[in-house]
Design a protein around this motif. Structure first.
Motif, PDB file in Angstrom:
ATOM      1  N   TYR A   1       0.816  -1.141  -0.307  1.00  0.00           N
ATOM      2  CA  TYR A   1       0.183  -0.125  -0.068  1.00  0.00           C
ATOM      3  C   TYR A   1       0.917   1.393   0.015  1.00  0.00           C
ATOM      4  CZ  TYR A   1      -3.449  -3.449   1.392  1.00  0.00           C
ATOM      5  OH  TYR A   1      -4.152  -4.522   1.306  1.00  0.00           O
TER       6      TYR A   1
ATOM      7  N   ILE B   1       1.056   4.205  -3.137  1.00  0.00           N
ATOM      8  CA  ILE B   1       0.233   5.502  -2.788  1.00  0.00           C
ATOM      9  C   ILE B   1       1.321   6.591  -3.082  1.00  0.00           C
ATOM     10  CG2 ILE B   1      -0.478   6.854  -0.996  1.00  0.00           C
ATOM     11  CD1 ILE B   1      -1.925   4.555   0.104  1.00  0.00           C
TER      12      ILE B   1
ATOM     13  N   GLU C   1       1.990   6.981  -6.666  1.00  0.00           N
ATOM     14  CA  GLU C   1       0.741   7.430  -7.347  1.00  0.00           C
ATOM     15  C   GLU C   1       0.214   6.511  -8.258  1.00  0.00           C
ATOM     16  OE1 GLU C   1       1.343  11.573  -8.818  1.00  0.00           O
ATOM     17  OE2 GLU C   1       2.088  12.138  -6.884  1.00  0.00           O
TER      18      GLU C   1
ATOM     19  N   VAL D   1      -3.705   1.380  -6.200  1.00  0.00           N
ATOM     20  CA  VAL D   1      -3.585   0.477  -5.171  1.00  0.00           C
ATOM     21  C   VAL D   1      -4.556  -0.581  -5.155  1.00  0.00           C
ATOM     22  CG1 VAL D   1      -3.386   0.153  -2.522  1.00  0.00           C
ATOM     23  CG2 VAL D   1      -2.824   2.195  -3.612  1.00  0.00           C
TER      24      VAL D   1
ATOM     25  N   ILE E   1      -5.565   1.398   4.118  1.00  0.00           N
ATOM     26  CA  ILE E   1      -5.343   2.365   2.856  1.00  0.00           C
ATOM     27  C   ILE E   1      -5.752   3.755   3.291  1.00  0.00           C
ATOM     28  CG2 ILE E   1      -6.426   2.887   0.662  1.00  0.00           C
ATOM     29  CD1 ILE E   1      -6.595  -0.167   0.092  1.00  0.00           C
TER      30      ILE E   1
ATOM     31  N   CYS F   1      -3.023   5.113   5.307  1.00  0.00           N
ATOM     32  CA  CYS F   1      -1.736   5.531   4.448  1.00  0.00           C
ATOM     33  C   CYS F   1      -2.106   6.811   3.753  1.00  0.00           C
ATOM     34  CB  CYS F   1      -1.456   4.542   3.360  1.00  0.00           C
ATOM     35  SG  CYS F   1      -0.772   3.028   4.179  1.00  0.00           S
ATOM     36  N   GLU F   2      -3.151   6.982   3.361  1.00  0.00           N
ATOM     37  CA  GLU F   2      -3.663   8.100   2.534  1.00  0.00           C
ATOM     38  C   GLU F   2      -3.400   9.320   3.449  1.00  0.00           C
ATOM     39  OE1 GLU F   2      -7.659   7.172   1.433  1.00  0.00           O
ATOM     40  OE2 GLU F   2      -7.003   7.107  -0.675  1.00  0.00           O
TER      41      GLU F   2
ATOM     42  N   ALA G   1      -5.366   7.941  -2.466  1.00  0.00           N
ATOM     43  CA  ALA G   1      -4.917   6.795  -3.372  1.00  0.00           C
ATOM     44  C   ALA G   1      -5.778   6.662  -4.445  1.00  0.00           C
ATOM     45  CB  ALA G   1      -4.520   5.425  -2.480  1.00  0.00           C
TER      46      ALA G   1
END
Lengths: 388, 638
Positions: free
Chosen positions: A226, A230, A233, A236, A285, A288-289, A296
């Protein structure tokens, strides 16, 4: 110890129908003592059913009690180049163990292990004759090996492991640590999990002093899956599965392993290591974003599609390995939570819960570190733009 | 990361760099890109120099590059090689591991890619000879090879991601994951508890790398990314095999100054964990005493040499304050006498009173300060205004080192601070120094100086302007009445030199000594004597030192039990080699460890039901650094 320990374990080559599940677990859970070391390769119907029978009576009684005692600091790590294996090696070296690493012979040897101060021995679990020599003078075996995804699951994970465990038994290894998967007893339809479960049973039957550690998921895996996409870019890929996994840092796993290894109370025990909190794919996710500060490009694959692909690939002989790889989709669709209450384990090992790294902290560290580097890189590239 | 592998691999990284730049860079190496998908972004930074490498290594290709691309490559190359040279060296081993992982993974793909790349290059060369400004992507688009490759890349990418979804992420860590993680680890990325900032720039010499402690020290240093140099006695294959491969190996005996000299060069820290193999006096002296002396001397020499190359003074060399080698050197020293009881002195006509002292250069070539003080409360002193060389001030120094001889009296060193013009405002600070009969060197740290008036602030070495050595007879006990040669009121002090010891933040030299418990009793004295002599030599060398005196060593894993740090020879327990090694490595960058000697052992664990008190102690783990708090309470300059 003087009696011959004949061990029999059977594992069907492939599970092709859910209906066979019951029969299968029945076969594996029964360790059949056989009078002779017989290897019967019998064909049952169209499917090949392999029965591995082994005889682990050896010079074990002779080697114990006389000769030079094995130093308790000597450790053999199997699968030392893997994600977890290398952390185990690092930890062991740092705590002052003499570490020997069993790695497959390769054209270019695993130099980083040597650089850390470990001894590297070449052996291949799929070639049992190479194993015994590596076990000489070893007190503890830590087994974190798993087959590579591109190779058939059975050669290393089952046949190789059986050979290794028998060898360990025969050569009087005094402690065997095995890493398994959480809930592996509940999902016999996934080959890898079933193999792990069978191996657990096999170890318990040998009479070795063992510690089995069941793991849920590694934080390190999330980076490639992930975090990196991300940042780059790229898209994912995630599933909409409601499965929750309590990810854990491999360094924590390694640390707790050695605490357990030295703890008398953890001997002949089955421990489960889980992270502080269970996460779904979507949550990871989102996290992470947030940390990366950018959205993502998520491609969500419904679990049904995965299952369908697995069903499809199972029809053909040549795609069977692929089917095995996708087997986890069965678990994904089953709404399982890969987590376990850790309080008892912490208490047993005398570890404090606050010392265990959380996923938020882990990813935060990762992103802050990488964004800093990225900034430096962008500044550099701007300078070169002048010439452009 | 992939600079070591073949050009197509390097070109793969270059693609990512290009995409990072966010500009459309028509680099020719892009055409040769096989499958860039296994490079995590983490690798990209390490792969920075690769476009340059790709360009530089293929002159033929270089000619194909249009002007802009060439400039970019050159520009990138210039700063990239500069900035990554150091890192590259430190990650030698790891890089090759990663490269080899990748090799195993992508061997098949690469072979194909190589063929294709060759074909594409040929084609491109032809086309470019016709139309130099043709866009490379167009070339790829029209070439069927390029098209095929592209579609395959796309499919591979999608399939890989898809199949990963159906896998156990915990069990089957793919090579890509491992590689990404490798990159994270090797860059000192997140959660790498082992890496120490600046470790790549630090070279540590481990003396006695094959000893019980040394072996573990070497491993720990390697894990933390230090450059390690090992001094071993013999270069037997089995000795070399014990050490990690990227350890520099210097062969030589510590008793041999030449061997030590060559071993020390290039190092910035030393961990000395060699011990004599036997308790024969010669062996003890050679390793535990002379060895330490040789290594510390060689280290200082190396620093001075380096400083001379820079046409400056080493920050670790001592500053000469006064040297007494000729009659002229005594100029400026004044002899004064006084009394603590002024009125008694004024009316001093008593029979056994009298003070006499002189400071002069003898025929033997020695500066002798000698005399007697019979007056009660009387004292004599020699003092001098300090004239330091231009640009050096005493605040960069840690203490004084005096080389003196004589009949072993105790003296008081007094430093005077304050404005030079107005001596009435000056403050005085004193410290006692004891000498031995015969010659010896005495270390008086500035931290030992106490103000004469208790209300004065602590000594600031920067302000010191006058240096005084005072002799005052110890109060005579009524018991020892015998006079004559041993009269404590007679004194003789031969001065050789006075130097200032340099200060610093970190320790330079870590010496593993011993407490003496656990050695066979009949040789204990000799062992301790040799060790003590070695310790003293180190203390006087001017290097920042840390002397660790562990209890009896045990071969067991470390980090399990609480440790006791103590001074004053009171410990009774054992300690594991791994814990001692850990202390050594931790002490390298710990300012509280500088100029300290301490004993260390396991915490005493009383038998069950027999506990007298509960000790509040904690085990060392990744969260806490146990060394700093433990050492901060111990005394310095010990």
């Amino acid at each position: 110890m003087a009696t011959s320990t004949s061990l029999a374990a059977a594992l069907p080559s492939r599970v092709t129908s859910p209906g066979r599940r019951a029969a299968l677990s029945c076969t594996t859970s029964r360790a059949q003592p056989r009078p002779h070391p017989v290897r019967a390769v019998s064909s049952v119907g169209p499917r090949c059913r392999l029965v591995v029978t082994c005889n682990a009576q050896a010079a074990a009684p002779m080697s114990i009690g006389q000769g030079t005692p094995v130093r308790p600091t000597s450790v053999l790590v199997v699968g030392a180049t893997g994600t977890l294996g290398r952390q185990v090696v690092r930890r062991a070296l740092d705590e002052g163990y003499d570490v020997r690493c069993l790695v497959r012979p390769r054209p270019a040897p695993a130099d980083f292990l040597r650089d850390w101060g470990a001894t590297v021995v070449n052996a291949d679990l799929s070639k049992p004759e190479t194993i015994p020599a590596t076990l000489v003078g070893v007190h503890t075996v830590i087994d974190c090996a798993t087959g590579r995804p591109e190779e058939p699951i059975r050669t290393v994970d089952w046949e190789g492991k059986v050979a290794l465990i028998q060898c360990a038994k025969a050569m009087g290894i005094q402690k065997y640590v095995f890493y398994s998967i959480h809930n592996c007893d509940k999902h016999p339809e996934v080959p890898l999990m079933e193999i792990k479960y069978c191996t657990e049973r096999f170890i318990q039957d040998t009479g070795l002093d063992y510690t089995i550690i069941r793991l849920c998921g590694f934080m390190q895996g999330l980076i490639g899956q992930y975090a990196v996409p991300i940042l780059e870019e790229k898209s994912v890929w995630g599933t909409d599965a409601p499965t929750r996994i309590a990810y854990m840092d491999t360094q924590d796993v390694a640390r707790l392993t050695f605490v357990a290894l030295r703890n008398e109370k953890a001997s002949k025990k089955l421990l489960t290591f889980a992270g502080p909190r269970a996460w779904t794919t979507q949550e990871v996710i989102t996290l992470c974003e947030r940390l990366a500060g950018q959205d993502a490009n998520v491609t969500t694959v419904p679990v049904a599609v995965l299952r369908f692909t697995r069903q499809l690939t199972r029809f053909f002989q040549w795609t069977n390995d692929v089917a095995d790889r996708l087997a986890f989709s069965e678990v994904l669709s089953s709404d399982t939570v890969f987590s376990a209450p850790m309080n008892e384990t912490y208490q047993l090992l005398g570890v404090e819960a606050k010392d265990i790294l959380t996923l938020e902290k882990y990813l935060q560290d990762y992103f802050s570190n990488i964004l800093k580097k990225l900034k430096g890189l962008k500044a550099q590239s701007k300078q070169s733009d002048i010439y452009f | 990361m992939v600079a070591a592998v073949s050009p197509p691999g390097a070109a793969g990284a270059a693609t990512i760099i290009a995409s990072f730049h966010g500009t459309h860079c028509a680099s020719p190496s892009r055409a040769a890109a096989p499958r860039p998908r296994y490079h995590g972004s983490a690798c990209c930074f390490a792969a920075k120099p690769t476009p340059a490498a790709a360009v530089a290594s293929e002159p033929g290709q270089d000619q194909d590059v249009d002007d802009e691309g060439g400039v970019l490559g050159a520009a990138n190359g210039a700063d990239a090689t500069l900035s990554t040279r150091k890192k590259r060296r430190a990650r030698k081993g790891k890089r090759s591991a990663a490269a080899q992982q990748q090799e195993a993974e992508e061997e098949e793909a690469r072979r194909k890619a190589e063929e294709e790349a060759a074909a594409a290059k040929k084609k491109k060369a032809e086309e470019e000879s016709r139309a130099a400004s043709l866009d490379l992507d167009e070339v790829m688009a029209v070439s069927p090879v390029g098209l095929g490759r592209r579609s395959r890349q796309l499919f591979d990418e999608v399939w890989r991601k898809f199949s990963r979804l159906g896998q156990m992420s915990s069990a089957s860590a793919t090579e890509a994951l491992a590689e990404a993680e490798q990159a994270v680890l090797s860059r000192g990325g997140p959660m790498c508890e082992f890496t120490v900032p600046g470790a790549q720039d630090t070279t540590v010499l481990v003396v006695g790398a094959t000893s019980r402690i040394g072996r573990i020290v070497v491993r720990k240093l390697m894990l933390r990314g230090y450059n390690v140099k090992a001094l071993v006695r013999r270069d037997d294959p089995e000795v070399i095999d014990m050490l990690p491969r990227s350890v520099d190996i210097a062969v030589g005996d510590v008793g041999d100054p030449l061997a030590v000299q060559s071993a020390v060069s290039g190092c910035s820290k030393i961990i000395y964990c060699a011990t004599a193999r036997s308790t024969i006096t010669g062996d003890l002296n050679r390793v535990d005493n002379q060895g330490v002396r040789n290594v510390s001397k060689a280290f200082q020499d190396y620093y001075n040499e380096m400083a001379q190359l820079r046409a400056g003074k080493s920050s670790k060399s001592k500053l000469l304050i006064a040297k007494f080698k000729s009659a002229k050197s005594l100029k400026g020293w004044e002899v004064n006498q006084g009394s603590y009881f002024p009125n008694a002195y004024a009316s001093g006509s008593s029979f056994d009173e009298g003070i006499d002292a002189s400071f002069e250069f003898s025929e033997g070539g020695q500066a002798v300060f000698a005399g007697f003080v019979f007056t009660r409360g009387g004292y004599v002193e020699i003092s001098k205004r300090l004239s330091l060389p231009l640009g050096s001030t005493l605040d960069r120094y840690d203490g004084l080192l005096l080389s003196v001889g004589g009949n072993g009296r105790s003296y008081v060193v007094i430093l005077e601070t304050g404005p030079l013009a107005d001596t009435s405002q000056s403050k005085k600070y004193f410290a006692r120094m004891t000498t031995k009969v015969g010659f010896c060197r005495v270390r008086v740290p500035f931290s030992a100086f106490r103000p004469v008036k208790p209300e004065d602030p602590p000594l600031d070495p920067f302000l010191v302007h006058t240096f005084t050595i005072r002799f005052e007879p110890k109060r005579q006990r009524p018991g020892d009445g015998t006079q004559g040669a041993t009269d404590p009121r007679n004194f003789e002090l031969i001065l050789e030199y006075i130097k200032a010891l340099p200060t610093g933040q970190e320790t330079d030299f870590i010496l593993v000594s011993c407490t003496g418990s656990g050695i066979e009793p009949n040789r204990r004295e000799q062992v301790l004597k040799a060790k003590k002599a070695g310790e003293d030599a180190l203390r006087r060398s001017g290097l920042g030192y840390t002397i660790v005196r562990p209890g009896p060593l045990q071969e067991e894993p470390g980090g399990q039990r609480a440790l006791i740090f103590d001074q004053g020879n009171r410990i009774s327990q054992a300690i594991s080699c791994a814990d001692v090694a850990d202390i050594c490595v931790k002490a390298l960058h710990d300012s509280t460890a500088r100029n300290k000697s301490f004993d260390v052992c396991y915490e005493y664990v009383s038998e069950q039901g027999n506990e007298l008190y509960e000790l509040v102690a904690h085990l060392p783990d990744k969260a806490n650094n146990y060394l700093t708090p433990a050492l901060s309470v111990l005394e310095k300059n010990t």
